[in-house]
Design a protein around this motif. Structure first.
Motif, PDB file in Angstrom:
ATOM      1  N   VAL A  30      64.449 -39.764  65.281  1.00 38.18           N
ATOM      2  CA  VAL A  30      63.379 -38.799  65.084  1.00 38.18           C
ATOM      3  C   VAL A  30      63.963 -37.499  64.525  1.00 38.18           C
ATOM      4  CG1 VAL A  30      61.613 -37.444  66.264  1.00 38.18           C
ATOM      5  CG2 VAL A  30      62.028 -39.797  66.955  1.00 38.18           C
ATOM      6  N   TYR A  31      63.290 -36.970  63.533  1.00 35.04           N
ATOM      7  CA  TYR A  31      63.722 -35.710  62.918  1.00 35.04           C
ATOM      8  C   TYR A  31      63.425 -34.565  63.873  1.00 35.04           C
ATOM      9  CZ  TYR A  31      63.936 -31.841  59.614  1.00 35.04           C
ATOM     10  OH  TYR A  31      64.237 -30.664  58.976  1.00 35.04           O
ATOM     11  N   ASP A  32      64.455 -33.864  64.292  1.00 35.53           N
ATOM     12  CA  ASP A  32      64.303 -32.731  65.203  1.00 35.53           C
ATOM     13  C   ASP A  32      64.324 -31.458  64.377  1.00 35.53           C
ATOM     14  OD1 ASP A  32      64.293 -30.819  67.165  1.00 35.53           O
ATOM     15  OD2 ASP A  32      66.037 -31.611  68.247  1.00 35.53           O
ATOM     16  N   TYR A  33      63.142 -30.949  64.065  1.00 33.63           N
ATOM     17  CA  TYR A  33      63.024 -29.764  63.216  1.00 33.63           C
ATOM     18  C   TYR A  33      63.767 -28.565  63.799  1.00 33.63           C
ATOM     19  CZ  TYR A  33      59.618 -27.957  66.540  1.00 33.63           C
ATOM     20  OH  TYR A  33      59.021 -27.490  67.679  1.00 33.63           O
ATOM     21  N   ARG A  34      63.893 -28.524  65.130  1.00 36.18           N
ATOM     22  CA  ARG A  34      64.566 -27.387  65.765  1.00 36.18           C
ATOM     23  C   ARG A  34      66.045 -27.321  65.429  1.00 36.18           C
ATOM     24  NH1 ARG A  34      62.033 -29.164  71.268  1.00 36.18           N
ATOM     25  NH2 ARG A  34      62.924 -30.971  70.290  1.00 36.18           N
ATOM     26  N   LYS A  35      66.590 -28.419  64.945  1.00 33.91           N
ATOM     27  CA  LYS A  35      67.990 -28.437  64.551  1.00 33.91           C
ATOM     28  C   LYS A  35      68.160 -28.306  63.040  1.00 33.91           C
ATOM     29  CE  LYS A  35      69.829 -30.961  68.470  1.00 33.91           C
ATOM     30  NZ  LYS A  35      70.623 -32.104  68.907  1.00 33.91           N
ATOM     31  N   SER A  36      67.058 -28.146  62.319  1.00 31.69           N
ATOM     32  CA  SER A  36      67.166 -28.020  60.863  1.00 31.69           C
ATOM     33  C   SER A  36      67.639 -26.620  60.491  1.00 31.69           C
ATOM     34  CB  SER A  36      65.823 -28.316  60.193  1.00 31.69           C
ATOM     35  OG  SER A  36      64.894 -27.274  60.440  1.00 31.69           O
ATOM     36  N   ALA A  37      68.314 -26.543  59.375  1.00 28.76           N
ATOM     37  CA  ALA A  37      68.812 -25.250  58.892  1.00 28.76           C
ATOM     38  C   ALA A  37      67.655 -24.308  58.578  1.00 28.76           C
ATOM     39  CB  ALA A  37      69.675 -25.459  57.650  1.00 28.76           C
ATOM     40  N   THR A  38      66.584 -24.823  58.009  1.00 32.86           N
ATOM     41  CA  THR A  38      65.463 -23.950  57.648  1.00 32.86           C
ATOM     42  C   THR A  38      64.743 -23.414  58.888  1.00 32.86           C
ATOM     43  OG1 THR A  38      64.121 -25.935  57.281  1.00 32.86           O
ATOM     44  CG2 THR A  38      65.070 -24.863  55.337  1.00 32.86           C
ATOM     45  N   TYR A  39      64.660 -24.188  59.937  1.00 28.40           N
ATOM     46  CA  TYR A  39      64.069 -23.690  61.176  1.00 28.40           C
ATOM     47  C   TYR A  39      64.948 -22.583  61.755  1.00 28.40           C
ATOM     48  CZ  TYR A  39      62.153 -23.469  65.889  1.00 28.40           C
ATOM     49  OH  TYR A  39      61.594 -23.026  67.062  1.00 28.40           O
ATOM     50  N   ARG A  40      66.264 -22.809  61.775  1.00 30.45           N
ATOM     51  CA  ARG A  40      67.195 -21.795  62.281  1.00 30.45           C
ATOM     52  C   ARG A  40      67.093 -20.525  61.434  1.00 30.45           C
ATOM     53  NH1 ARG A  40      67.176 -23.697  66.664  1.00 30.45           N
ATOM     54  NH2 ARG A  40      66.959 -21.472  66.929  1.00 30.45           N
ATOM     55  N   LEU A  41      66.961 -20.691  60.123  1.00 33.61           N
ATOM     56  CA  LEU A  41      66.825 -19.554  59.225  1.00 33.61           C
ATOM     57  C   LEU A  41      65.546 -18.778  59.529  1.00 33.61           C
ATOM     58  CD1 LEU A  41      67.915 -18.019  56.747  1.00 33.61           C
ATOM     59  CD2 LEU A  41      66.653 -19.642  55.321  1.00 33.61           C
ATOM     60  N   THR A  42      64.465 -19.488  59.761  1.00 27.81           N
ATOM     61  CA  THR A  42      63.186 -18.853  60.090  1.00 27.81           C
ATOM     62  C   THR A  42      63.290 -18.086  61.399  1.00 27.81           C
ATOM     63  OG1 THR A  42      61.981 -20.598  58.942  1.00 27.81           O
ATOM     64  CG2 THR A  42      60.742 -19.288  60.518  1.00 27.81           C
ATOM     65  N   GLN A  43      63.893 -18.693  62.399  1.00 24.86           N
ATOM     66  CA  GLN A  43      64.044 -18.035  63.695  1.00 24.86           C
ATOM     67  C   GLN A  43      64.911 -16.779  63.566  1.00 24.86           C
ATOM     68  OE1 GLN A  43      61.379 -19.758  64.836  1.00 24.86           O
ATOM     69  NE2 GLN A  43      62.303 -19.192  66.761  1.00 24.86           N
ATOM     70  N   ALA A  44      66.003 -16.898  62.835  1.00 33.46           N
ATOM     71  CA  ALA A  44      66.885 -15.747  62.636  1.00 33.46           C
ATOM     72  C   ALA A  44      66.153 -14.644  61.884  1.00 33.46           C
ATOM     73  CB  ALA A  44      68.146 -16.170  61.884  1.00 33.46           C
TER      74      ALA A  44
END
Length: 173
Positions: free
Chosen positions: A2-16
């Protein structure tokens, strides 16, 4: 898998980016400047007397956005508009003395934010991060789909392999 969006680079970028914007808002509030206004004041501090169109292009926003920002900054006494002598339709925007002082304070705030955001990174890490973020900007700024977009294989599912996501960093600067 399952794709874990929370571990994606773009999610991390958005959070940062969200956390950065919140921290920047806090820093800028001491200068009576809102996020977004800081970049406009810095653009004018580099080249004063720009047209609204040039400012919009420099900030990568639409001209009506700049018009609204200039109106607010003008009401605060940070900028002034002057019509061109030859063409009254063409207005140039200039920093006031108060606006120039704010721009200097913004530079200091940005430096503090940079130090806080990059605590725990080596100079090599910082340089690599700048390079990678520039590539993200280039990719997202391009029109259409990139010609070569490799599919994510199961073993390439974005993640934080080898990184403890609960790790905390000392934010004292």
């Amino acid at each position: 898998m399952v794709y874990d969006y929370r571990k994606s680079a773009t999610y991390r970028l958005t959070q940062a980016a969200k956390l950065y914007r919140n921290r920047a808002a806090s820093e800028l509030s001491a200068l009576d400047v809102h996020p977004g206004q800081d970049a406009l004041l810095k653009v004018l501090s580099e080249i004063d007397g720009q047209t609204m169109g040039a400012i919009a292009e420099a900030l990568n926003v639409r001209p009506p956005t700049v018009t609204k920002m200039i109106s607010r900054l003008g009401a605060q006494g940070f900028v002034r508009r002057e019509s061109a002598d030859r063409d009254a339709r063409l207005a140039r925007v200039y920093l006031t003395e108060e606006g120039r002082a704010r721009a200097e304070g913004i530079a200091d705030a940005w430096k503090r934010l940079e130090r806080i955001a990059l605590v725990g990174m080596t100079d090599k890490d910082r340089k690599k991060l700048r390079k990678l973020l520039k590539q993200v900007e280039t990719n997202l700024g391009a029109t259409g789909e990139p010609e070569e977009t490799p599919p994510l294989a199961a073993e390439e599912v974005p993640g934080d392999e080898g990184v403890d996501t609960d790790e905390t960093f000392d934010e004292t600067v």
